[in-house]
Design a protein around this motif. Structure first.
Motif, PDB file in Angstrom:
ATOM      1  N   TYR A  26       0.679  -1.092   0.017  1.00 20.69           N
ATOM      2  CA  TYR A  26       0.081   0.151  -0.046  1.00 20.69           C
ATOM      3  C   TYR A  26       0.671   1.111   0.151  1.00 20.69           C
ATOM      4  O   TYR A  26       1.963   1.078   0.711  1.00 20.69           O
ATOM      5  CB  TYR A  26      -0.923   0.056   1.337  1.00 20.69           C
ATOM      6  CG  TYR A  26      -1.918  -1.133   1.423  1.00 20.69           C
ATOM      7  CD1 TYR A  26      -2.769  -1.401   0.576  1.00 20.69           C
ATOM      8  CD2 TYR A  26      -1.397  -2.150   2.170  1.00 20.69           C
ATOM      9  CE1 TYR A  26      -3.682  -2.391   0.609  1.00 20.69           C
ATOM     10  CE2 TYR A  26      -2.242  -3.237   2.416  1.00 20.69           C
ATOM     11  CZ  TYR A  26      -3.641  -3.268   1.553  1.00 20.69           C
ATOM     12  OH  TYR A  26      -4.121  -4.294   1.367  1.00 20.69           O
ATOM     13  N   ILE A  27       0.307   2.333  -0.539  1.00 20.92           N
ATOM     14  CA  ILE A  27       0.990   3.487  -0.304  1.00 20.92           C
ATOM     15  C   ILE A  27       0.806   4.066   0.972  1.00 20.92           C
ATOM     16  O   ILE A  27      -0.342   4.024   1.465  1.00 20.92           O
ATOM     17  CB  ILE A  27       0.207   4.364  -1.596  1.00 20.92           C
ATOM     18  CG1 ILE A  27       0.752   4.027  -3.028  1.00 20.92           C
ATOM     19  CG2 ILE A  27       0.889   5.907  -1.306  1.00 20.92           C
ATOM     20  CD1 ILE A  27       0.402   4.860  -3.901  1.00 20.92           C
ATOM     21  N   VAL A  28       1.829   4.764   1.328  1.00 21.92           N
ATOM     22  CA  VAL A  28       2.093   5.203   2.676  1.00 21.92           C
ATOM     23  C   VAL A  28       1.743   6.568   2.668  1.00 21.92           C
ATOM     24  O   VAL A  28       2.463   7.351   1.862  1.00 21.92           O
ATOM     25  CB  VAL A  28       3.353   4.788   3.308  1.00 21.92           C
ATOM     26  CG1 VAL A  28       3.185   5.324   4.877  1.00 21.92           C
ATOM     27  CG2 VAL A  28       3.494   3.249   3.717  1.00 21.92           C
ATOM     28  N   TYR A  29       0.595   7.262   3.263  1.00 22.24           N
ATOM     29  CA  TYR A  29       0.472   8.483   3.128  1.00 22.24           C
ATOM     30  C   TYR A  29       0.726   9.376   4.568  1.00 22.24           C
ATOM     31  O   TYR A  29       0.954   8.713   5.601  1.00 22.24           O
ATOM     32  CB  TYR A  29      -1.213   8.711   3.143  1.00 22.24           C
ATOM     33  CG  TYR A  29      -1.523   8.217   1.556  1.00 22.24           C
ATOM     34  CD1 TYR A  29      -1.344   8.862   0.593  1.00 22.24           C
ATOM     35  CD2 TYR A  29      -2.323   7.052   1.653  1.00 22.24           C
ATOM     36  CE1 TYR A  29      -1.661   8.486  -0.720  1.00 22.24           C
ATOM     37  CE2 TYR A  29      -2.635   6.551   0.398  1.00 22.24           C
ATOM     38  CZ  TYR A  29      -2.391   7.188  -0.916  1.00 22.24           C
ATOM     39  OH  TYR A  29      -3.051   7.031  -2.144  1.00 22.24           O
ATOM     40  N   VAL A 100     -11.044  -3.782  -5.015  1.00 19.81           N
ATOM     41  CA  VAL A 100     -11.712  -4.936  -4.066  1.00 19.81           C
ATOM     42  C   VAL A 100     -10.618  -5.570  -3.110  1.00 19.81           C
ATOM     43  O   VAL A 100     -10.806  -5.670  -2.072  1.00 19.81           O
ATOM     44  CB  VAL A 100     -12.761  -5.633  -4.390  1.00 19.81           C
ATOM     45  CG1 VAL A 100     -13.348  -6.930  -3.622  1.00 19.81           C
ATOM     46  CG2 VAL A 100     -13.924  -4.786  -5.142  1.00 19.81           C
ATOM     47  N   TYR A 101      -9.621  -6.190  -3.756  1.00 19.01           N
ATOM     48  CA  TYR A 101      -8.567  -7.176  -3.409  1.00 19.01           C
ATOM     49  C   TYR A 101      -7.917  -6.120  -2.360  1.00 19.01           C
ATOM     50  O   TYR A 101      -7.684  -6.808  -1.424  1.00 19.01           O
ATOM     51  CB  TYR A 101      -7.991  -7.478  -4.306  1.00 19.01           C
ATOM     52  CG  TYR A 101      -6.898  -8.475  -3.794  1.00 19.01           C
ATOM     53  CD1 TYR A 101      -6.807  -9.691  -3.339  1.00 19.01           C
ATOM     54  CD2 TYR A 101      -5.410  -8.046  -3.488  1.00 19.01           C
ATOM     55  CE1 TYR A 101      -5.772 -10.641  -2.792  1.00 19.01           C
ATOM     56  CE2 TYR A 101      -4.641  -8.639  -2.855  1.00 19.01           C
ATOM     57  CZ  TYR A 101      -4.629 -10.047  -2.485  1.00 19.01           C
ATOM     58  OH  TYR A 101      -3.702 -10.670  -1.927  1.00 19.01           O
ATOM     59  N   LEU A 102      -7.479  -5.121  -2.757  1.00 23.20           N
ATOM     60  CA  LEU A 102      -6.748  -4.105  -1.917  1.00 23.20           C
ATOM     61  C   LEU A 102      -7.394  -3.620  -0.527  1.00 23.20           C
ATOM     62  O   LEU A 102      -6.973  -3.765   0.400  1.00 23.20           O
ATOM     63  CB  LEU A 102      -6.201  -2.885  -2.826  1.00 23.20           C
ATOM     64  CG  LEU A 102      -5.238  -3.109  -3.721  1.00 23.20           C
ATOM     65  CD1 LEU A 102      -5.043  -1.659  -4.631  1.00 23.20           C
ATOM     66  CD2 LEU A 102      -3.935  -3.455  -3.175  1.00 23.20           C
ATOM     67  N   LEU A 103      -8.631  -3.454  -0.720  1.00 21.52           N
ATOM     68  CA  LEU A 103      -9.343  -3.098   0.577  1.00 21.52           C
ATOM     69  C   LEU A 103      -9.794  -4.212   1.458  1.00 21.52           C
ATOM     70  O   LEU A 103      -9.567  -4.331   2.534  1.00 21.52           O
ATOM     71  CB  LEU A 103     -10.948  -2.711  -0.019  1.00 21.52           C
ATOM     72  CG  LEU A 103     -11.882  -2.121   1.072  1.00 21.52           C
ATOM     73  CD1 LEU A 103     -11.343  -0.829   2.073  1.00 21.52           C
ATOM     74  CD2 LEU A 103     -13.227  -1.994   0.471  1.00 21.52           C
ATOM     75  N   PRO A 113      -5.113   2.723   2.749  1.00 17.12           N
ATOM     76  CA  PRO A 113      -5.088   4.096   2.305  1.00 17.12           C
ATOM     77  C   PRO A 113      -6.027   4.906   2.100  1.00 17.12           C
ATOM     78  O   PRO A 113      -7.089   4.641   2.431  1.00 17.12           O
ATOM     79  CB  PRO A 113      -4.450   3.496   0.928  1.00 17.12           C
ATOM     80  CG  PRO A 113      -4.370   1.958   0.999  1.00 17.12           C
ATOM     81  CD  PRO A 113      -5.266   1.422   1.957  1.00 17.12           C
ATOM     82  N   LEU A 114      -5.824   6.245   1.687  1.00 13.14           N
ATOM     83  CA  LEU A 114      -6.975   6.980   1.422  1.00 13.14           C
ATOM     84  C   LEU A 114      -7.748   6.229   0.410  1.00 13.14           C
ATOM     85  O   LEU A 114      -7.378   5.912  -0.549  1.00 13.14           O
ATOM     86  CB  LEU A 114      -6.177   8.275   1.143  1.00 13.14           C
ATOM     87  CG  LEU A 114      -5.352   9.023   2.267  1.00 13.14           C
ATOM     88  CD1 LEU A 114      -4.548  10.327   1.445  1.00 13.14           C
ATOM     89  CD2 LEU A 114      -6.105   9.305   3.351  1.00 13.14           C
ATOM     90  N   SER A 163      -0.686  12.356  -5.841  1.00 12.18           N
ATOM     91  CA  SER A 163       0.022  13.344  -4.619  1.00 12.18           C
ATOM     92  C   SER A 163      -0.811  14.738  -4.338  1.00 12.18           C
ATOM     93  O   SER A 163      -1.162  15.084  -3.315  1.00 12.18           O
ATOM     94  CB  SER A 163       1.125  13.658  -5.383  1.00 12.18           C
ATOM     95  OG  SER A 163       2.080  12.657  -5.149  1.00 12.18           O
ATOM     96  N   LEU A 164      -1.664  14.797  -5.531  1.00  6.98           N
ATOM     97  CA  LEU A 164      -2.671  16.200  -5.428  1.00  6.98           C
ATOM     98  C   LEU A 164      -3.798  15.802  -4.553  1.00  6.98           C
ATOM     99  O   LEU A 164      -4.263  16.553  -3.749  1.00  6.98           O
ATOM    100  CB  LEU A 164      -3.179  16.613  -6.647  1.00  6.98           C
ATOM    101  CG  LEU A 164      -2.164  17.423  -7.722  1.00  6.98           C
ATOM    102  CD1 LEU A 164      -2.606  17.554  -9.066  1.00  6.98           C
ATOM    103  CD2 LEU A 164      -2.007  18.474  -6.889  1.00  6.98           C
ATOM    104  N   LEU A 165      -4.286  14.474  -4.677  1.00  6.93           N
ATOM    105  CA  LEU A 165      -5.744  14.048  -3.866  1.00  6.93           C
ATOM    106  C   LEU A 165      -5.284  13.909  -2.536  1.00  6.93           C
ATOM    107  O   LEU A 165      -5.904  14.172  -1.534  1.00  6.93           O
ATOM    108  CB  LEU A 165      -6.085  12.836  -4.453  1.00  6.93           C
ATOM    109  CG  LEU A 165      -6.666  13.201  -5.797  1.00  6.93           C
ATOM    110  CD1 LEU A 165      -7.241  11.689  -6.672  1.00  6.93           C
ATOM    111  CD2 LEU A 165      -7.943  13.719  -5.621  1.00  6.93           C
ATOM    112  N   GLU A 166      -3.810  13.484  -2.376  1.00 11.26           N
ATOM    113  CA  GLU A 166      -3.373  13.227  -0.832  1.00 11.26           C
ATOM    114  C   GLU A 166      -3.285  14.821  -0.282  1.00 11.26           C
ATOM    115  O   GLU A 166      -3.826  14.880   0.989  1.00 11.26           O
ATOM    116  CB  GLU A 166      -2.108  12.627  -0.786  1.00 11.26           C
ATOM    117  CG  GLU A 166      -1.400  12.605   0.552  1.00 11.26           C
ATOM    118  CD  GLU A 166      -0.147  12.018   0.357  1.00 11.26           C
ATOM    119  OE1 GLU A 166       0.535  11.813   1.575  1.00 11.26           O
ATOM    120  OE2 GLU A 166       0.347  11.901  -0.516  1.00 11.26           O
TER     121      GLU A 166
END
Length: 186
Positions: A26-29, A100-103, A113-114, A163-166
């Motif tokens: 996962y991306i770490v925010y 779905v799999y990631l969630l 993640p976000l 990055s913009l959405l974060e």
């Protein structure tokens, strides 16, 4: 160490970590909340929580499509390479089940993640699928040059959008465009 010495030694206590805020897939925010302290290895006060740094642009690029979805699609595309319906079904399944799999595979709320990550992961699956299946690309009439451009654009645009959405989710988007850098007088 002999058995007597082992039996007479004090019991070992291990570092207790109840929850880790990051997983490699996962991306770490950057998070607003503070990490919880962890217990020290041998008595004493709780240790400081581990420093968790947010992923940078380059590390984000590899985390959108999980290996399990990759394995499914490669196998499905190879099995159904001459069947257009099969390829479309495999594409739709990959598109739907990537987020779905990631969630479902995230362990805890702290690791999720976000929300926009899941949308971007589904979008990232499409160019990846086109690149890995020339039959799928030709089904859409895309030449290898067009597919290469789509992939290059996705590699550039998707992490940038992330990055913009974060920044927007953390309330920093306005500051990205309004803060002026101070230029040293000289």
């Amino acid at each position: 160490m002999d058995q007597t010495a082992l039996a007479n030694s004090p019991p070992m206590r291990y570092l207790e970590i109840k929850e880790v805020d990051t997983v490699a897939r996962y991306i770490v925010y950057e998070r607003k909340e503070e990490a919880r302290p962890v217990k020290a290895l041998v008595g004493g006060a709780p240790a400081a929580p581990p420093k968790i740094t947010a992923d940078n642009y380059a590390s984000k690029m590899v985390k959108y499509v999980p290996a399990e979805v990759t394995a499914f699609f490669v196998m499905a595309a190879a099995l159904g390479h001459s069947n257009q319906t099969f390829l479309i079904v495999a594409l739709v399944l990959g598109f739907v089940f990537t987020p779905v799999y990631l969630l479902l595979s995230s362990v805890s709320a702290a690791q999720k993640p976000l929300l926009h990550f899941y949308v971007l992961a589904a979008i990232a699956f499409v160019p990846w699928a086109l690149v890995t299946s020339p039959d799928l690309a030709s089904l859409f009439g895309a030449s290898s040059a067009v597919v290469a451009f789509i992939l290059a654009a996705a590699v550039f645009v998707i992490p940038g959008a992330d990055s913009l959405l974060e920044a927007a989710a953390n309330g920093k988007l306005h500051g990205m465009f309004t803060e002026r850098r101070k230029v040293p007088a000289g």
